[in-house]
Design an enzyme around this catalytic site. Structure first.
Site, PDB file in Angstrom:
ATOM      1  N   GLN A   1       0.820  -1.220   0.000  1.00  0.00           N
ATOM      2  CA  GLN A   1       0.000   0.000   0.000  1.00  0.00           C
ATOM      3  C   GLN A   1       0.849   1.264   0.000  1.00  0.00           C
ATOM      4  OE1 GLN A   1      -2.642  -1.544   3.400  1.00  0.00           O
ATOM      5  NE2 GLN A   1      -4.031  -0.239   2.232  1.00  0.00           N
TER       6      GLN A   1
ATOM      7  N   CYS B   1     -10.602   0.048   3.668  1.00  0.00           N
ATOM      8  CA  CYS B   1      -9.182  -0.088   3.331  1.00  0.00           C
ATOM      9  C   CYS B   1      -8.648   1.285   2.970  1.00  0.00           C
ATOM     10  CB  CYS B   1      -9.031  -1.039   2.150  1.00  0.00           C
ATOM     11  SG  CYS B   1      -7.323  -1.242   1.591  1.00  0.00           S
ATOM     12  N   LEU B   2      -7.464   1.618   3.469  1.00  0.00           N
ATOM     13  CA  LEU B   2      -6.881   2.923   3.167  1.00  0.00           C
ATOM     14  C   LEU B   2      -6.605   3.085   1.670  1.00  0.00           C
ATOM     15  CD1 LEU B   2      -4.469   3.328   6.212  1.00  0.00           C
ATOM     16  CD2 LEU B   2      -6.706   4.381   5.881  1.00  0.00           C
TER      17      LEU B   2
ATOM     18  N   HIS C   1      -7.216  -9.372   6.383  1.00  0.00           N
ATOM     19  CA  HIS C   1      -7.243  -8.306   5.380  1.00  0.00           C
ATOM     20  C   HIS C   1      -5.825  -7.943   4.944  1.00  0.00           C
ATOM     21  CE1 HIS C   1      -8.887  -4.257   3.930  1.00  0.00           C
ATOM     22  NE2 HIS C   1      -7.577  -4.065   3.933  1.00  0.00           N
TER      23      HIS C   1
END
Ligand code: NI
Length: 167
Positions: free
Chosen positions: A51, A97-98, A139
């Site tokens: 991410q 989710c970011l 996740h």
């Protein structure tokens, strides 16, 4: 403190399989610190290395389950090369989710997870989590294999307000 740019859905790095982390280096420690800073700044409870653009099997998690009276007592966890050993039960709930900002959706996950990993000192750890911690572990580990929770959403993604927890 250094914030890293959070990649968002559509960025192909989020769909790649990450590589195991082989050695503990100052650069790795810096990445871990930056990931925590970036996660807290964005009010997240978990963040995976891809991410922030790094294809490494590394995640940070803080679901606020530390010892104390307050609702959120910081309990930072680092999982390097995590491997899920066992899951059981089921929970169905909201997930975000970011990398999918402003959205959330309903996802069913195991209610219990047992995971093996290395901590930031490269010591082997085994974590057993229930509820939100189990959800966060599942996740984040999926990010390392190039998957986003949106693939599992039951029904439609919906908009959420700012400051809700996201992974
Ligand atoms: Ni996520």
């Amino acid at each position: 403190m250094a914030l890293r740019n959070i990649r968002t859905m559509g960025d192909e790095i989020l769909n790649k399989v990450c590589k195991p982390v082989k050695e503990n280096t100052p650069k790795l420690q810096m990445l871990i610190d930056d990931m925590f800073d970036t996660m807290y700044e964005a009010y997240g409870v978990g963040l995976a290395a891809p991410q922030v653009g790094m294809l490494k099997r590394l995640v940070v998690i803080d679901v606020g389950d530390g010892e104390g009276e307050e609702e959120f007592v910081s309990n930072p966890r680092v999982l390097i090369n995590p491997e899920i050993l066992e899951t059981s039960g089921e929970q169905t709930g909201e997930e975000g989710c970011l990398s999918v900002p402003g959205k959330a959706g309903i996802v069913t996950r195991p209610n219990y997870v047992k995971v093996k990993a290395l901590d930031r000192d490269f010591q082997e750890i085994v974590i057993e989590g229930e509820g939100l911690l189990a959800r966060a572990i599942c996740h984040e580990c999926e990010h390392l294999d190039g998957h986003l929770y949106v693939e599992r959403v039951e029904g439609e993604l919906h908009d959420v307000g700012e400051n809700e927890t996201e992974e």
